[in-house]
Design a protein around this motif. Structure first.
Motif, PDB file in Angstrom:
ATOM      1  N   GLN A 142       5.324 -18.691  -3.634  1.00 43.29           N
ATOM      2  CA  GLN A 142       3.955 -18.208  -3.459  1.00 43.29           C
ATOM      3  C   GLN A 142       4.047 -16.722  -3.135  1.00 43.29           C
ATOM      4  OE1 GLN A 142       1.377 -20.231  -3.927  1.00 43.29           O
ATOM      5  NE2 GLN A 142      -0.350 -18.962  -3.287  1.00 43.29           N
ATOM      6  N   SER A 143       3.689 -15.873  -4.086  1.00 41.24           N
ATOM      7  CA  SER A 143       3.851 -14.433  -3.912  1.00 41.24           C
ATOM      8  C   SER A 143       2.672 -13.845  -3.140  1.00 41.24           C
ATOM      9  CB  SER A 143       3.954 -13.759  -5.283  1.00 41.24           C
ATOM     10  OG  SER A 143       2.690 -13.783  -5.932  1.00 41.24           O
ATOM     11  N   PRO A 144       2.833 -12.621  -2.599  1.00 39.64           N
ATOM     12  CA  PRO A 144       1.703 -11.949  -1.936  1.00 39.64           C
ATOM     13  C   PRO A 144       0.497 -11.790  -2.847  1.00 39.64           C
ATOM     14  CG  PRO A 144       3.763 -10.848  -1.396  1.00 39.64           C
ATOM     15  CD  PRO A 144       4.086 -11.870  -2.444  1.00 39.64           C
ATOM     16  N   TRP A 145       0.724 -11.530  -4.119  1.00 37.22           N
ATOM     17  CA  TRP A 145      -0.399 -11.390  -5.057  1.00 37.22           C
ATOM     18  C   TRP A 145      -1.165 -12.695  -5.197  1.00 37.22           C
ATOM     19  CZ3 TRP A 145      -2.099 -13.597  -9.569  1.00 37.22           C
ATOM     20  CH2 TRP A 145      -3.047 -12.887 -10.307  1.00 37.22           C
ATOM     21  N   MET A 146      -0.465 -13.825  -5.259  1.00 37.31           N
ATOM     22  CA  MET A 146      -1.131 -15.121  -5.357  1.00 37.31           C
ATOM     23  C   MET A 146      -1.942 -15.406  -4.102  1.00 37.31           C
ATOM     24  SD  MET A 146       2.098 -17.160  -7.060  1.00 37.31           S
ATOM     25  CE  MET A 146       1.322 -18.772  -7.150  1.00 37.31           C
ATOM     26  N   ASP A 147      -1.404 -15.051  -2.935  1.00 37.43           N
ATOM     27  CA  ASP A 147      -2.149 -15.235  -1.687  1.00 37.43           C
ATOM     28  C   ASP A 147      -3.400 -14.360  -1.670  1.00 37.43           C
ATOM     29  OD1 ASP A 147      -0.267 -17.039  -0.742  1.00 37.43           O
ATOM     30  OD2 ASP A 147       0.917 -15.486   0.262  1.00 37.43           O
ATOM     31  N   LEU A 148      -3.277 -13.124  -2.172  1.00 40.08           N
ATOM     32  CA  LEU A 148      -4.420 -12.210  -2.204  1.00 40.08           C
ATOM     33  C   LEU A 148      -5.526 -12.753  -3.094  1.00 40.08           C
ATOM     34  CD1 LEU A 148      -5.793  -9.512  -1.569  1.00 40.08           C
ATOM     35  CD2 LEU A 148      -4.517  -8.503  -3.479  1.00 40.08           C
ATOM     36  N   MET A 149      -5.170 -13.229  -4.277  1.00 45.29           N
ATOM     37  CA  MET A 149      -6.170 -13.781  -5.196  1.00 45.29           C
ATOM     38  C   MET A 149      -6.864 -15.000  -4.588  1.00 45.29           C
ATOM     39  SD  MET A 149      -6.309 -11.822  -7.832  1.00 45.29           S
ATOM     40  CE  MET A 149      -6.041 -10.485  -6.661  1.00 45.29           C
ATOM     41  N   CYS A 150      -6.114 -15.810  -3.859  1.00 48.25           N
ATOM     42  CA  CYS A 150      -6.699 -16.979  -3.200  1.00 48.25           C
ATOM     43  C   CYS A 150      -7.712 -16.536  -2.138  1.00 48.25           C
ATOM     44  CB  CYS A 150      -5.598 -17.833  -2.578  1.00 48.25           C
ATOM     45  SG  CYS A 150      -6.187 -19.334  -1.781  1.00 48.25           S
ATOM     46  N   ASP A 151      -7.365 -15.496  -1.351  1.00 43.92           N
ATOM     47  CA  ASP A 151      -8.291 -14.988  -0.342  1.00 43.92           C
ATOM     48  C   ASP A 151      -9.557 -14.419  -0.983  1.00 43.92           C
ATOM     49  OD1 ASP A 151      -6.506 -15.695   1.606  1.00 43.92           O
ATOM     50  OD2 ASP A 151      -5.648 -13.685   1.828  1.00 43.92           O
ATOM     51  N   TYR A 177      26.926  -4.530 -17.726  1.00 42.95           N
ATOM     52  CA  TYR A 177      26.409  -3.496 -16.838  1.00 42.95           C
ATOM     53  C   TYR A 177      24.915  -3.738 -16.651  1.00 42.95           C
ATOM     54  CZ  TYR A 177      25.093   1.142 -15.088  1.00 42.95           C
ATOM     55  OH  TYR A 177      24.592   2.175 -14.333  1.00 42.95           O
ATOM     56  N   ILE A 178      24.464  -3.847 -15.406  1.00 44.08           N
ATOM     57  CA  ILE A 178      23.041  -4.078 -15.134  1.00 44.08           C
ATOM     58  C   ILE A 178      22.286  -2.768 -15.317  1.00 44.08           C
ATOM     59  CG2 ILE A 178      21.319  -4.759 -13.426  1.00 44.08           C
ATOM     60  CD1 ILE A 178      23.359  -6.583 -12.160  1.00 44.08           C
ATOM     61  N   MET A 179      21.483  -2.719 -16.382  1.00 49.00           N
ATOM     62  CA  MET A 179      20.712  -1.507 -16.654  1.00 49.00           C
ATOM     63  C   MET A 179      19.430  -1.457 -15.826  1.00 49.00           C
ATOM     64  SD  MET A 179      21.119  -0.914 -20.767  1.00 49.00           S
ATOM     65  CE  MET A 179      20.063  -2.306 -21.183  1.00 49.00           C
ATOM     66  N   TYR A 180      18.716  -2.591 -15.760  1.00 47.33           N
ATOM     67  CA  TYR A 180      17.443  -2.606 -15.055  1.00 47.33           C
ATOM     68  C   TYR A 180      17.263  -3.932 -14.316  1.00 47.33           C
ATOM     69  CZ  TYR A 180      16.528   1.163 -18.377  1.00 47.33           C
ATOM     70  OH  TYR A 180      16.617   2.307 -19.117  1.00 47.33           O
ATOM     71  N   LEU A 181      16.684  -3.815 -13.126  1.00 43.37           N
ATOM     72  CA  LEU A 181      16.263  -4.984 -12.352  1.00 43.37           C
ATOM     73  C   LEU A 181      14.999  -4.561 -11.601  1.00 43.37           C
ATOM     74  CD1 LEU A 181      16.793  -7.880 -11.266  1.00 43.37           C
ATOM     75  CD2 LEU A 181      18.082  -6.838  -9.414  1.00 43.37           C
ATOM     76  N   ALA A 182      13.859  -5.139 -11.979  1.00 43.98           N
ATOM     77  CA  ALA A 182      12.584  -4.697 -11.411  1.00 43.98           C
ATOM     78  C   ALA A 182      11.654  -5.879 -11.235  1.00 43.98           C
ATOM     79  CB  ALA A 182      11.937  -3.642 -12.322  1.00 43.98           C
ATOM     80  N   VAL A 183      10.788  -5.761 -10.206  1.00 40.30           N
ATOM     81  CA  VAL A 183       9.777  -6.783  -9.920  1.00 40.30           C
ATOM     82  C   VAL A 183       8.428  -6.081  -9.790  1.00 40.30           C
ATOM     83  CG1 VAL A 183       8.977  -8.536  -8.281  1.00 40.30           C
ATOM     84  CG2 VAL A 183      11.422  -8.298  -8.770  1.00 40.30           C
ATOM     85  N   LYS A 184       7.408  -6.680 -10.341  1.00 38.13           N
ATOM     86  CA  LYS A 184       6.064  -6.112 -10.326  1.00 38.13           C
ATOM     87  C   LYS A 184       5.534  -6.015  -8.903  1.00 38.13           C
ATOM     88  CE  LYS A 184       1.639  -6.681 -12.786  1.00 38.13           C
ATOM     89  NZ  LYS A 184       1.798  -5.509 -13.659  1.00 38.13           N
ATOM     90  N   SER A 185       4.795  -4.943  -8.615  1.00 35.43           N
ATOM     91  CA  SER A 185       4.206  -4.759  -7.303  1.00 35.43           C
ATOM     92  C   SER A 185       3.274  -5.925  -6.969  1.00 35.43           C
ATOM     93  CB  SER A 185       3.413  -3.439  -7.269  1.00 35.43           C
ATOM     94  OG  SER A 185       2.778  -3.272  -6.029  1.00 35.43           O
ATOM     95  N   GLY A 186       3.392  -6.433  -5.759  1.00 39.97           N
ATOM     96  CA  GLY A 186       2.626  -7.606  -5.348  1.00 39.97           C
ATOM     97  C   GLY A 186       3.399  -8.897  -5.507  1.00 39.97           C
ATOM     98  N   TRP A 187       4.525  -8.824  -6.191  1.00 40.02           N
ATOM     99  CA  TRP A 187       5.367 -10.001  -6.402  1.00 40.02           C
ATOM    100  C   TRP A 187       6.732  -9.841  -5.741  1.00 40.02           C
ATOM    101  CZ3 TRP A 187       3.587 -14.320  -9.006  1.00 40.02           C
ATOM    102  CH2 TRP A 187       2.327 -14.174  -9.607  1.00 40.02           C
ATOM    103  N   ASP A 188       6.891  -8.750  -4.999  1.00 37.07           N
ATOM    104  CA  ASP A 188       8.142  -8.558  -4.278  1.00 37.07           C
ATOM    105  C   ASP A 188       8.163  -9.449  -3.040  1.00 37.07           C
ATOM    106  OD1 ASP A 188       6.015  -7.205  -3.277  1.00 37.07           O
ATOM    107  OD2 ASP A 188       6.961  -5.252  -3.209  1.00 37.07           O
TER     108      ASP A 188
END
Length: 262
Positions: A86-95, A178-189
């Motif tokens: 349950q990500s912060p974004w999911m909690d925000l949408m629920c609120d 070689y790991i080129m990129y590792l990223a998570v969308k804001s609100g899902w960290d």
């Protein structure tokens, strides 16, 4: 006999009281006969034939499949399905939905179906969202389209919520690892999405050392240390030509290595 003696005593007692000693008289009135029970309507022959022809229930429609859990979605490049996060974004949408319902009781409550986070290999239709996420996380001009041709089943992991890309991790190739990129969308960290993607990259490239560079002030260092990555080198100015001059990210980097070769 006890029964006969009891009956004789009862008759004597009734005579003493002036009551009738013979059996009860006829029941006054008429007895209403019971109605004939209605018969069940005949079953249509096609219905009975269809029921009799069922030999077994397919697993996907059976009670056993419901015990095992939700049905796995039929999507290309599927790696894993996570119903627990349950990500912060999911909690925000629920609120937001609850607040709207509270402030507009006359309106019909909006319906929102909770979905799992689905981990997949990189697909063509995800490329625009992946590029947008990586440019927001790093710098502009990133293009990973060629990752579709370098064993994406081993070198790419994309996290999706419904139709939204919420995370991406990409290796250069199965040979270089070689790991080129590792990223998570804001609100899902802070939802273990980066950890899960990194786990699948490592698991799909076992027995090979995995390397990467990470900015010296990047908190992702804690995640890499958790998986056993060790610092091999300090590289001054590694991100000099990539980062914006106003960026708070350090232009210096550590080179990390996860040793898996025996």
């Amino acid at each position: 006999m006890v029964v006969v003696e009891t009956a004789f005593i009862i008759c004597q007692e009734r005579r003493r009281l002036g009551l009738r000693t013979e059996g009860p008289g006829p029941i006054p009135g008429k007895v209403t006969p019971l109605q004939v029970p209605l018969q069940n309507p005949p079953v249509a022959s096609e219905v009975s034939d269809a029921l009799n022809s069922v030999a077994t229930t397919p697993f996907e429609n059976s009670f056993l499949s419901r015990i095992h859990g939700a049905k796995t979605p039929d999507v290309p490049g599927l790696i894993a399905v996570d119903w627990r996060t349950q990500s912060p974004w999911m909690d925000l949408m629920c609120d937001i939905r609850q607040h709207y319902t509270f402030t507009h009781p006359e309106q019909e409550e909006p319906v929102e179906f909770i979905a799992p986070i689905v981990y997949r290999t990189l697909q063509v239709d995800q490329i625009p969202q992946v590029h947008d996420l990586l440019e927001q996380s790093f710098w502009s001009g990133i293009n990973v389209s060629d990752s579709l041709y370098y064993s994406p089943e081993k070198c790419t992991v994309v996290a999706m919520y419904k139709k939204v890309v919420v995370g991406v991790a990409i290796l250069s190739s199965p040979q270089e690892t070689y790991i080129m990129y590792l990223a998570v969308k804001s609100g899902w960290d802070n939802s273990h999405i980066a950890r899960t993607m990194l786990y699948y990259l490592i698991a799909r490239n076992s027995y090979k050392d995995i390397t990467l560079h990470v900015s010296t002030n990047n908190p992702a260092m804690l995640l890499y240390n958790l998986f056993g990555f060790k610092v091999e080198e300090f590289v001054a100015g590694f991100y000099e030509e990539y980062l914006d001059p106003q960026s708070r990210g350090s232009k210096n980097a550590f080179k990390l290595r996860l040793r898996q070769q025996q």
